[in-house]
Structure formats: structure tokens, C-alpha cells
Scaffold this motif. Structure first.
Motif, PDB file in Angstrom:
ATOM      1  N   GLU A   1       4.305  10.923   3.603  1.00  0.00           N
ATOM      2  CA  GLU A   1       4.297  12.197   4.301  1.00  0.00           C
ATOM      3  C   GLU A   1       3.861  13.284   3.332  1.00  0.00           C
ATOM      4  N   LYS A   2       3.869  14.530   3.773  1.00  0.00           N
ATOM      5  CA  LYS A   2       3.402  15.617   2.915  1.00  0.00           C
ATOM      6  C   LYS A   2       4.313  15.879   1.722  1.00  0.00           C
ATOM      7  N   ASP A   3       5.597  15.540   1.829  1.00  0.00           N
ATOM      8  CA  ASP A   3       6.518  15.819   0.732  1.00  0.00           C
ATOM      9  C   ASP A   3       7.303  14.592   0.281  1.00  0.00           C
ATOM     10  N   GLY A   4       6.817  13.395   0.621  1.00  0.00           N
ATOM     11  CA  GLY A   4       7.523  12.201   0.190  1.00  0.00           C
ATOM     12  C   GLY A   4       6.889  10.930   0.700  1.00  0.00           C
ATOM     13  N   CYS A   5       7.489   9.817   0.304  1.00  0.00           N
ATOM     14  CA  CYS A   5       7.020   8.517   0.763  1.00  0.00           C
ATOM     15  C   CYS A   5       8.174   7.517   0.687  1.00  0.00           C
ATOM     16  N   ILE A   6       7.960   6.383   1.305  1.00  0.00           N
ATOM     17  CA  ILE A   6       8.972   5.329   1.325  1.00  0.00           C
ATOM     18  C   ILE A   6       8.323   4.022   0.901  1.00  0.00           C
ATOM     19  N   PHE A   7       8.951   3.376  -0.083  1.00  0.00           N
ATOM     20  CA  PHE A   7       8.537   2.062  -0.548  1.00  0.00           C
ATOM     21  C   PHE A   7       9.602   1.046  -0.147  1.00  0.00           C
ATOM     22  N   HIS A   8       9.163  -0.199   0.069  1.00  0.00           N
ATOM     23  CA  HIS A   8      10.078  -1.319   0.296  1.00  0.00           C
ATOM     24  C   HIS A   8       9.876  -2.314  -0.836  1.00  0.00           C
ATOM     25  N   LEU A   9      10.974  -2.827  -1.347  1.00  0.00           N
ATOM     26  CA  LEU A   9      10.931  -3.858  -2.375  1.00  0.00           C
ATOM     27  C   LEU A   9      11.557  -5.119  -1.806  1.00  0.00           C
ATOM     28  N   THR A  10      10.825  -6.219  -1.874  1.00  0.00           N
ATOM     29  CA  THR A  10      11.360  -7.516  -1.471  1.00  0.00           C
ATOM     30  C   THR A  10      11.179  -8.470  -2.637  1.00  0.00           C
ATOM     31  N   ASN A  11      11.994  -9.506  -2.654  1.00  0.00           N
ATOM     32  CA  ASN A  11      11.922 -10.505  -3.704  1.00  0.00           C
ATOM     33  C   ASN A  11      12.709 -11.710  -3.248  1.00  0.00           C
TER      34      ASN A  11
ATOM     35  N   GLY B   1       7.732  -8.681 -12.700  1.00  0.00           N
ATOM     36  CA  GLY B   1       8.684  -9.588 -12.066  1.00  0.00           C
ATOM     37  C   GLY B   1       9.779  -8.861 -11.315  1.00  0.00           C
ATOM     38  N   TRP B   2       9.533  -7.599 -10.973  1.00  0.00           N
ATOM     39  CA  TRP B   2      10.527  -6.794 -10.258  1.00  0.00           C
ATOM     40  C   TRP B   2      10.514  -7.059  -8.764  1.00  0.00           C
ATOM     41  N   GLY B   3       9.495  -7.698  -8.258  1.00  0.00           N
ATOM     42  CA  GLY B   3       9.428  -7.989  -6.838  1.00  0.00           C
ATOM     43  C   GLY B   3       8.145  -7.467  -6.218  1.00  0.00           C
ATOM     44  N   PHE B   4       8.104  -7.549  -4.903  1.00  0.00           N
ATOM     45  CA  PHE B   4       6.914  -7.158  -4.150  1.00  0.00           C
ATOM     46  C   PHE B   4       7.169  -5.795  -3.516  1.00  0.00           C
ATOM     47  N   LEU B   5       6.503  -4.798  -4.041  1.00  0.00           N
ATOM     48  CA  LEU B   5       6.657  -3.424  -3.590  1.00  0.00           C
ATOM     49  C   LEU B   5       5.544  -3.098  -2.605  1.00  0.00           C
ATOM     50  N   THR B   6       5.906  -2.462  -1.504  1.00  0.00           N
ATOM     51  CA  THR B   6       4.907  -2.015  -0.538  1.00  0.00           C
ATOM     52  C   THR B   6       5.168  -0.554  -0.205  1.00  0.00           C
ATOM     53  N   LEU B   7       4.096   0.175   0.003  1.00  0.00           N
ATOM     54  CA  LEU B   7       4.196   1.561   0.446  1.00  0.00           C
ATOM     55  C   LEU B   7       4.259   1.524   1.960  1.00  0.00           C
ATOM     56  N   ASP B   8       5.396   1.956   2.503  1.00  0.00           N
ATOM     57  CA  ASP B   8       5.606   1.866   3.942  1.00  0.00           C
ATOM     58  C   ASP B   8       5.124   3.115   4.667  1.00  0.00           C
ATOM     59  N   LYS B   9       5.413   4.279   4.089  1.00  0.00           N
ATOM     60  CA  LYS B   9       5.082   5.519   4.783  1.00  0.00           C
ATOM     61  C   LYS B   9       4.873   6.615   3.753  1.00  0.00           C
TER      62      LYS B   9
ATOM     63  N   GLN C   1      -1.325   1.824  -5.891  1.00  0.00           N
ATOM     64  CA  GLN C   1      -1.665   0.404  -6.001  1.00  0.00           C
ATOM     65  C   GLN C   1      -1.332  -0.129  -7.386  1.00  0.00           C
ATOM     66  N   LEU C   2      -1.518   0.680  -8.411  1.00  0.00           N
ATOM     67  CA  LEU C   2      -1.159   0.249  -9.759  1.00  0.00           C
ATOM     68  C   LEU C   2       0.358   0.143  -9.933  1.00  0.00           C
ATOM     69  N   ILE C   3       1.111   1.008  -9.264  1.00  0.00           N
ATOM     70  CA  ILE C   3       2.572   0.894  -9.284  1.00  0.00           C
ATOM     71  C   ILE C   3       2.989  -0.434  -8.660  1.00  0.00           C
ATOM     72  N   ILE C   4       2.392  -0.752  -7.520  1.00  0.00           N
ATOM     73  CA  ILE C   4       2.680  -2.005  -6.826  1.00  0.00           C
ATOM     74  C   ILE C   4       2.343  -3.198  -7.718  1.00  0.00           C
ATOM     75  N   SER C   5       1.205  -3.151  -8.383  1.00  0.00           N
ATOM     76  CA  SER C   5       0.797  -4.231  -9.291  1.00  0.00           C
ATOM     77  C   SER C   5       1.747  -4.356 -10.473  1.00  0.00           C
ATOM     78  N   PHE C   6       2.199  -3.211 -11.001  1.00  0.00           N
ATOM     79  CA  PHE C   6       3.137  -3.233 -12.121  1.00  0.00           C
ATOM     80  C   PHE C   6       4.423  -3.961 -11.726  1.00  0.00           C
ATOM     81  N   PHE C   7       4.944  -3.682 -10.543  1.00  0.00           N
ATOM     82  CA  PHE C   7       6.164  -4.345 -10.076  1.00  0.00           C
ATOM     83  C   PHE C   7       5.987  -5.862 -10.068  1.00  0.00           C
ATOM     84  N   GLN C   8       4.853  -6.329  -9.580  1.00  0.00           N
ATOM     85  CA  GLN C   8       4.605  -7.774  -9.545  1.00  0.00           C
ATOM     86  C   GLN C   8       4.477  -8.328 -10.957  1.00  0.00           C
ATOM     87  N   ASP C   9       3.719  -7.629 -11.812  1.00  0.00           N
ATOM     88  CA  ASP C   9       3.525  -8.091 -13.187  1.00  0.00           C
ATOM     89  C   ASP C   9       4.840  -8.118 -13.962  1.00  0.00           C
TER      90      ASP C   9
END
Length: 138
Positions: A71-81, A61-69, A51-59
Motif C-alpha cells: 500500500e502507500k504506507d506499508g506492505c505485508i510479507f508472509h514467511l513459510t518454511n 535458510g530463513w524460509g520462503f518470503l512472499t510479498l502479499d500486499k 525481490q532481493l530481500i526474498i532471495s536473501f531469506f532463501q539463501d
């Protein structure tokens, strides 16, 4: 980080530096340097959870980051702007990928890498993060 939250940078000034000046200065090494610069930024502005990573992106001005998925060995984020920001074909998102990789590495405590994939038609960037629990970081 709070001292930066109320300051703003005009989008035009940011775009000039990001899309024209940095590629000129860094040349063929732009992607590699930006990735390591993102990791360095993450060490200077550590986030203790996603959540702090997501907030940092907004602060930042890098865009709106969301954690999409996750898993045990990884994850996927989406960035929109803004559509204009993500329509720039030459823009590298390696700075953001390095930032995410280092932040997740700090949170998980193991070696982590992040790859970016720009999806222009959807106006988003996908960050695929993978970590290796066998390679712990102290």
C-alpha cells in the motif's frame, strides 16, 4: 553475498543456536536485541528491491518470503518454511522483522518499522511493514 550462497548449515545446528543458545544469552532482552541485530545484518547485506530481500531469506535458510500486499504506507510479507520450524512456540522472528524493516527503510528512504505475527495453524509468520514518508532517512 555470493560467497555465502553455496554454504549450508545443518538445520539442527541452526536450531540449537537460534532456539536455545540465543534466548539463554539474551534473556529478557532477546526480542529487542534480535530486532536491532536484524537491522544491522540488513546494513551489512543491503538489498535494493523486495525481490532481493526474498532471495536473501532463501539463501539464509530463513524460509520462503512472499510479498502479499503493498500500500502507500506499508506492505505485508508472509514467511513459510518447514512445519517444524514454525511450530516452535518460543521462537522469535524479531531478527527477520528487523532485517525487513531496515531493508525497506533503505529502499523507501523513510523511517520504517516491521512487526511480526506468528500464525501457527497456518504455519506462517506475517510481517507487517509500515513507513512514514514524512520521516525521511538520508
Amino acid at each position: 553475498m555470493t560467497s555465502f550462497q553455496n554454504k549450508t548449515v545443518p538445520a539442527f545446528g541452526y536450531d540449537l543456536i537460534r532456539d536455545y543458545l540465543l534466548p539463554t544469552i539474551l534473556g529478557k532482552h532477546e526480542k529487542e536485541v534480535l530486532y536491532w541485530a536484524g537491522k544491522d545484518l540488513a546494513r551489512k547485506f543491503p538489498c535494493t528491491d523486495t525481490q532481493l530481500i526474498i532471495s536473501f531469506f532463501q539463501d539464509a535458510g530463513w524460509g520462503f518470503l512472499t510479498l502479499d500486499k503493498e500500500e502507500k504506507d506499508g506492505c505485508i510479507f508472509h514467511l513459510t518454511n518447514d512445519i517444524d520450524l514454525l511450530n516452535i512456540e518460543e521462537r522469535s522472528f524479531r531478527l527477520e522483522a528487523g532485517f525487513i524493516a531496515q531493508q525497506i527503510q533503505g529502499i523507501k528512504g523513510c523511517l520504517t518499522e516491521c512487526h511480526d505475527e506468528k500464525r501457527e495453524k497456518q504455519h506462517q509468520v506475517i510481517f507487517t511493514v509500515k513507513w512514514d514518508k514524512k520521516e525521511t532517512i538520508e
